[in-house]
Design a protein around this motif. Structure first.
Motif, PDB file in Angstrom:
ATOM      1  N   GLN A  10      -2.322  -6.064   0.607  1.00 25.91           N
ATOM      2  CA  GLN A  10      -1.793  -4.697   0.660  1.00 25.91           C
ATOM      3  C   GLN A  10      -1.011  -4.317   1.907  1.00 25.91           C
ATOM      4  O   GLN A  10      -0.063  -3.554   1.803  1.00 25.91           O
ATOM      5  CB  GLN A  10      -2.928  -3.707   0.416  1.00 25.91           C
ATOM      6  N   ARG A  23       0.824  -1.205   0.000  1.00 25.58           N
ATOM      7  CA  ARG A  23       0.000   0.000   0.000  1.00 25.58           C
ATOM      8  C   ARG A  23       0.864   1.265   0.000  1.00 25.58           C
ATOM      9  O   ARG A  23       0.630   2.191  -0.772  1.00 25.58           O
ATOM     10  CB  ARG A  23      -0.916  -0.038   1.234  1.00 25.58           C
ATOM     11  N   ASP A  63      -7.062   0.750  -5.333  1.00 23.21           N
ATOM     12  CA  ASP A  63      -7.977  -0.376  -5.167  1.00 23.21           C
ATOM     13  C   ASP A  63      -8.208  -1.077  -6.495  1.00 23.21           C
ATOM     14  O   ASP A  63      -8.223  -2.303  -6.582  1.00 23.21           O
ATOM     15  CB  ASP A  63      -9.321   0.104  -4.589  1.00 23.21           C
ATOM     16  N   SER A  72      -5.329  -7.531  -3.773  1.00 23.24           N
ATOM     17  CA  SER A  72      -6.157  -6.712  -2.885  1.00 23.24           C
ATOM     18  C   SER A  72      -5.961  -7.044  -1.407  1.00 23.24           C
ATOM     19  O   SER A  72      -5.818  -6.157  -0.583  1.00 23.24           O
ATOM     20  CB  SER A  72      -7.623  -6.885  -3.242  1.00 23.24           C
ATOM     21  N   ASP A  73      -5.933  -8.339  -1.090  1.00 21.54           N
ATOM     22  CA  ASP A  73      -5.848  -8.693   0.332  1.00 21.54           C
ATOM     23  C   ASP A  73      -4.413  -8.765   0.835  1.00 21.54           C
ATOM     24  O   ASP A  73      -4.164  -9.134   1.970  1.00 21.54           O
ATOM     25  CB  ASP A  73      -6.591 -10.012   0.585  1.00 21.54           C
ATOM     26  N   CYS A 127      -5.051  -3.029  -7.673  1.00 12.82           N
ATOM     27  CA  CYS A 127      -4.807  -4.180  -6.803  1.00 12.82           C
ATOM     28  C   CYS A 127      -5.783  -5.303  -7.132  1.00 12.82           C
ATOM     29  O   CYS A 127      -5.426  -6.480  -7.180  1.00 12.82           O
ATOM     30  CB  CYS A 127      -4.941  -3.785  -5.333  1.00 12.82           C
ATOM     31  N   GLU A 128      -7.032  -4.892  -7.373  1.00 12.12           N
ATOM     32  CA  GLU A 128      -8.059  -5.855  -7.759  1.00 12.12           C
ATOM     33  C   GLU A 128      -7.658  -6.544  -9.073  1.00 12.12           C
ATOM     34  O   GLU A 128      -7.718  -7.768  -9.211  1.00 12.12           O
ATOM     35  CB  GLU A 128      -9.379  -5.084  -7.939  1.00 12.12           C
TER      36      GLU A 128
END
Lengths: 315, 236
Positions: free
Chosen positions: A126, A92, A114, A123-124, A117-118
């Motif tokens: 970060q 992040r 977001d 995403s999870d 990352c998706e």
């Protein structure tokens, strides 16, 4: 969209890239092929403004990399061979830094981060420190970095190197998906990879451009013959003679078949003549059963070897 | 520029680097302060400052050694140089971050002035001038350190060369006295970063000194940018 014009890079008296010229149209996915050390990375580094060419120019969207470097750099997302990551940051934090570096308005940071990352599937992850990530995930963070700011052009240097087969497939799918909205140059020394995602390839060898064309044209251009292999049971001389007599057949090579009591015939014929039916009837006439008949595709590997071997011998 | 500044600041304070720098400076300068002010019961800080300038030799390399070399080693310079920022943005961002850490450290050392203020009557003007000069000297040396760091991809090489050259600059100051040719000693004295500092140490805010230190820093930052630029044109 992207113009590379007579780009040459010398290190001392060694010419690493020698007069490479090609163009990429908007929305194209172009594969940049070459063996290791052919000059792919150097060309990409010049195109992104990381290093300068000895002479020759590149431009993106009409902006010259030497005259308007910032305009070019705004339009390019670059994933170098080794993703440029700060190991002491979390994903992040790192992506935040890149947003800032690319002067993305602060209120868009969250949405863009977001989104990318998706897209690359982190995403999870970060809050994790980059140094603790596996090679595959580091590659994805590198890709996420390139995607931030939604640049029109993506330049990906060997994006699948060092990944496991499942990750390779995922990255390929991602590239194909990104290709719908981006112009992409993707380098690789793996031909199958390029043939799966790219519409066009540019091949360089020892710093020189040896071919640039669509995949179909390249495989076509290797000659005006098509090849196939026929396996025949209980074969003897009559078979070869019967095949040779057929219209359009130019050359027959005989090999001992893998199965007992069989022979394999490699038949070369004119490209515009389909000899399969004639072969079937000829074999039926002399009462020799055909066990197998398969076309031999001209692979990109053949093209590549044919194109690059010439250059290699010269030097 | 501010993106790079922010990242460097984070890096300083997330790693032990800034703390080591501050601790080393406070420890050494505190020792000097104790010897020249507390033990001698003096409120005159000019001696303290001239010895404290010696501390820079040791700690400036800590501050600057990895600024440019680390990016090159880890190839993160590829990110910086292909992002829509100029080389000046990169170099200035890093320089300002290092200067900020230096300023914070000097701010902590203001406690010395407070101590003198409690027990005696310090000459605030003089001390302020000395502090300002001390900061300018540090800033100039940071620029020098960044330049040396940009020449290599090894932090150790950067640190050792910065150490050696800052030390040399310090020695230059005393060498001047033994040079026969007057023009040479004048010239070296004029060029010497440490000689310039003596004015400030005596409480003089000389404009020529201020211009000198900013020029000194400017020249080395310029050379850093040129080094990065040159590397893009020829590299092996």
């Amino acid at each position: 969209m992207i113009k590379v014009d007579n780009v040459t890079k010398r290190y001392g008296d060694k010419t690493v890239v020698d007069g490479v010229t090609f163009e990429v149209q908007e929305g194209e996915i172009v594969g940049f092929l070459g063996r290791n050390g052919a000059g792919k990375t150097t060309t990409m580094n010049i195109l992104t403004g990381y290093i300068s060419s000895t002479f020759g120019t590149c431009s993106v969207d009409g902006y010259d990399i030497l005259k308007d470097p910032l305009e070019v750099k705004k339009r390019i997302g670059y994933l170098p061979e080794q993703p440029p990551l700060y190991m002491d940051m979390t994903i992040r934090e790192y992506l935040g830094f890149v947003c800032n570096l690319k002067s993305i308005p602060r209120k868009e940071w969250k949405r863009q981060m977001d989104e990318v990352c998706e897209l690359v599937g982190i995403s999870d992850m970060q809050p994790r420190m980059i140094r603790n990530l596996s090679k595959g995930y580091k590659q994805r963070v590198g890709l996420a970095q390139a995607l931030l700011g939604n640049p029109e052009v993506l330049i990906l240097d060997e994006p699948t190197v060092g990944l496991d087969p499942r990750q390779i497939i995922e990255i390929r799918q991602l590239v194909r998906q990104l290709g719908r909205s981006h112009t992409i140059i993707l380098s690789s020394h793996i031909l199958s990879e390029v043939s799966e995602v790219c519409q066009r390839v540019v091949i360089i060898e020892q710093g020189r451009l040896v071919a640039q064309d669509s995949l179909e044209n390249l495989t076509k251009s290797t000659g005006n013959v098509s090849r196939m292999v026929v396996r025949v049971q209980g074969a003897d001389n009559t078979v070869r003679k019967a095949i040779m007599d057929l219209r359009g057949v130019k050359y027959v090579e005989t090999n001992v078949g893998k199965e007992p009591n069989t022979m394999d015939y490699m038949i070369e014929s004119d490209k515009d003549v389909d000899v399969r039916e004639d072969v079937f009837r000829a074999m039926a006439r002399i009462n020799k059963p055909i066990l197998q008949m398969r076309p031999m595709d001209v692979t990109l590997e053949d093209v590549f070897i044919q194109l690059t071997s010439g250059v290699g011998e010269e030097v | 520029m501010w993106a790079i500044y922010k990242r460097e600041m984070q890096n300083y304070f997330k790693s032990p680097q800034a703390y080591v720098f501050m601790a080393a400076f406070i420890l050494l300068s505190g020792f000097i302060f104790s010897v020249y002010n507390l033990l001698t019961l003096s409120s005159d800080m000019s001696y303290t400052f001239s010895y404290m300038s010696l501390v820079y030799i040791l700690i400036i390399p800590i501050l600057t050694m990895r600024l440019m070399s680390e990016d090159r080693k880890n190839k993160t310079d590829q990110l910086l140089l292909t992002a829509p920022v100029t080389l000046w943005d990169v170099v200035l961002g890093k320089f300002l971050a290092a200067v900020t850490v230096l300023m914070l450290t000097l701010a902590v050392s203001l406690v010395f002035v407070v101590i003198i203020g409690i027990f005696g009557i310090p000459s605030y003007g003089e001390i302020f001038a000395a502090y300002f000069g001390f900061f300018l000297l540090g800033m100039a040396l940071v620029a020098l350190g960044i330049f040396l760091s940009s020449l290599t991809d090894s932090m150790v090489t950067a640190a050792v060369s910065t150490f050696a050259i800052v030390f040399l600059l310090y020695l230059l100051d005393s060498v001047v006295r033994y040079i026969d040719a007057e023009w040479l000693s004048v010239l070296i004295g004029w060029l010497s970063a440490y000689t310039r500092f003596q004015d400030f140490g005596m409480g003089l805010l000389s404009l020529s000194g201020i211009v000198y230190y900013f020029s000194f820093a400017g020249v080395f930052l310029f050379l850093t940018v040129q080094t990065l630029q040159k590397r893009r044109w020829s590299e092996d």
